[in-house]
Motif scaffolding. Structure first.
Motif, mmCIF file in Angstrom:
data_model
loop_
_atom_site.group_PDB
_atom_site.id
_atom_site.type_symbol
_atom_site.label_atom_id
_atom_site.label_comp_id
_atom_site.label_asym_id
_atom_site.label_seq_id
_atom_site.Cartn_x
_atom_site.Cartn_y
_atom_site.Cartn_z
ATOM 1 N N MET A 33 27.312 8.498 -18.087
ATOM 2 C CA MET A 33 25.879 8.197 -18.218
ATOM 3 C C MET A 33 25.228 8.537 -16.890
ATOM 4 S SD MET A 33 25.434 4.470 -19.937
ATOM 5 C CE MET A 33 25.929 4.126 -21.599
ATOM 6 N N GLN A 34 24.042 9.114 -16.973
ATOM 7 C CA GLN A 34 23.298 9.468 -15.765
ATOM 8 C C GLN A 34 21.860 9.020 -15.924
ATOM 9 O OE1 GLN A 34 23.426 13.636 -14.832
ATOM 10 N NE2 GLN A 34 22.339 13.374 -12.913
ATOM 11 N N GLU A 35 21.349 8.324 -14.932
ATOM 12 C CA GLU A 35 19.961 7.849 -14.953
ATOM 13 C C GLU A 35 19.116 8.764 -14.075
ATOM 14 O OE1 GLU A 35 19.169 4.103 -15.721
ATOM 15 O OE2 GLU A 35 21.227 3.482 -16.069
ATOM 16 N N ASN A 36 18.147 9.422 -14.689
ATOM 17 C CA ASN A 36 17.274 10.361 -13.987
ATOM 18 C C ASN A 36 18.126 11.309 -13.140
ATOM 19 O OD1 ASN A 36 14.821 9.481 -15.116
ATOM 20 N ND2 ASN A 36 14.713 7.793 -13.668
ATOM 21 N N ALA A 37 17.903 11.372 -11.824
ATOM 22 C CA ALA A 37 18.642 12.297 -10.966
ATOM 23 C C ALA A 37 19.788 11.615 -10.211
ATOM 24 C CB ALA A 37 17.691 12.951 -9.971
ATOM 25 N N ALA A 97 16.734 9.418 -24.041
ATOM 26 C CA ALA A 97 18.170 9.587 -23.826
ATOM 27 C C ALA A 97 18.597 10.877 -24.510
ATOM 28 C CB ALA A 97 18.940 8.406 -24.410
ATOM 29 N N LEU A 98 19.224 11.750 -23.741
ATOM 30 C CA LEU A 98 19.803 12.973 -24.303
ATOM 31 C C LEU A 98 21.313 12.785 -24.313
ATOM 32 C CD1 LEU A 98 17.676 15.716 -22.515
ATOM 33 C CD2 LEU A 98 17.309 14.637 -24.752
ATOM 34 N N GLN A 99 21.899 12.931 -25.484
ATOM 35 C CA GLN A 99 23.324 12.681 -25.646
ATOM 36 C C GLN A 99 24.040 13.930 -26.137
ATOM 37 O OE1 GLN A 99 23.121 9.659 -28.662
ATOM 38 N NE2 GLN A 99 22.908 8.001 -27.164
ATOM 39 N N GLU A 100 25.277 14.060 -25.682
ATOM 40 C CA GLU A 100 26.185 15.074 -26.212
ATOM 41 C C GLU A 100 27.334 14.316 -26.857
ATOM 42 O OE1 GLU A 100 29.077 18.634 -24.602
ATOM 43 O OE2 GLU A 100 27.349 18.048 -23.392
ATOM 44 N N GLU A 109 25.693 11.319 -21.593
ATOM 45 C CA GLU A 109 24.336 10.836 -21.858
ATOM 46 C C GLU A 109 23.545 10.854 -20.558
ATOM 47 O OE1 GLU A 109 22.417 7.445 -24.603
ATOM 48 O OE2 GLU A 109 24.057 6.747 -23.326
ATOM 49 N N ARG A 110 22.312 11.292 -20.680
ATOM 50 C CA ARG A 110 21.412 11.287 -19.524
ATOM 51 C C ARG A 110 20.099 10.664 -19.958
ATOM 52 N NH1 ARG A 110 19.958 16.168 -15.320
ATOM 53 N NH2 ARG A 110 18.757 14.851 -13.907
ATOM 54 N N PHE A 111 19.614 9.739 -19.117
ATOM 55 C CA PHE A 111 18.370 9.029 -19.390
ATOM 56 C C PHE A 111 17.259 9.565 -18.499
ATOM 57 C CE2 PHE A 111 21.847 5.852 -19.719
ATOM 58 C CZ PHE A 111 21.832 5.692 -21.087
ATOM 59 N N PHE A 112 16.084 9.688 -19.057
ATOM 60 C CA PHE A 112 14.906 10.099 -18.305
ATOM 61 C C PHE A 112 13.828 9.051 -18.519
ATOM 62 C CE2 PHE A 112 17.260 13.890 -19.366
ATOM 63 C CZ PHE A 112 17.274 14.590 -18.168
ATOM 64 N N TYR A 113 13.356 8.467 -17.435
ATOM 65 C CA TYR A 113 12.299 7.457 -17.516
ATOM 66 C C TYR A 113 11.652 7.322 -16.154
ATOM 67 C CZ TYR A 113 15.962 4.562 -15.443
ATOM 68 O OH TYR A 113 16.960 4.089 -14.631
ATOM 69 N N GLU A 114 10.450 6.751 -16.175
ATOM 70 C CA GLU A 114 9.771 6.405 -14.932
ATOM 71 C C GLU A 114 10.029 4.928 -14.698
ATOM 72 O OE1 GLU A 114 5.371 6.341 -12.919
ATOM 73 O OE2 GLU A 114 5.684 7.471 -14.748
ATOM 74 N N PRO A 115 10.781 4.608 -13.653
ATOM 75 C CA PRO A 115 11.075 3.178 -13.421
ATOM 76 C C PRO A 115 9.790 2.379 -13.264
ATOM 77 C CG PRO A 115 12.442 4.576 -12.021
ATOM 78 C CD PRO A 115 11.402 5.469 -12.671
#
Length: 122
Positions: A33-37, A97-100, A109-115
């Motif tokens: 899992m990866q959160e933003n960068a 969330a983009l998942q493979e 899984e990688r999450f993209f959000y503005e904290p």
């Protein structure tokens, strides 16, 4: 590749509040899992421990699936998470969330959000 039914089961587990259980049941042993960068966290046990620690910081978490798409082995989910912390402060995360998937489990899984900063309750 996940079936729509398998993805719907995963979403239902998260929406029900079983976040850590969903990781245990729906992620591969070597998942990341990866959160933003930020650097990714790797390994299902690590992911479960991190999720449990995050949940322990909150009095409650409401999870809403806004939309989801399955395209072969790739899945996109728009989540909204609303936190009530033990202090009474709240936080809201609108996340993509983009998942493979590998078979019927999530591999990456990688999450993209503005904290969002917690705000005091009104």
């Amino acid at each position: 590749m996940p079936t729509r039914a398998r993805l719907d089961e995963f979403i239902a587990a998260v929406v029900s509040g079983d976040h850590d259980g969903a990781i245990e049941r729906y992620y591969t042993e070597d998942a990341s899992m990866q959160e933003n960068a930020a650097p990714p966290r790797v390994g299902r046990d690590v992911l479960v421990a991190h999720e449990r620690a995050a949940l322990a910081r909150a009095k409650s978490v409401t999870s809403i699936c806004v939309a989801s798409v399955v395209e072969g082995d790739r899945v996109a989910i728009n989540w909204v998470f609303e936190f009530v912390y033990h202090s009474g402060k709240t936080g809201r995360f609108d996340e993509v969330a983009l998942q493979e998937w590998r078979g019927d489990r999530i591999f990456r899984e990688r999450f993209f959000y503005e904290p969002a900063k917690p705000k005091a309750d009104s």
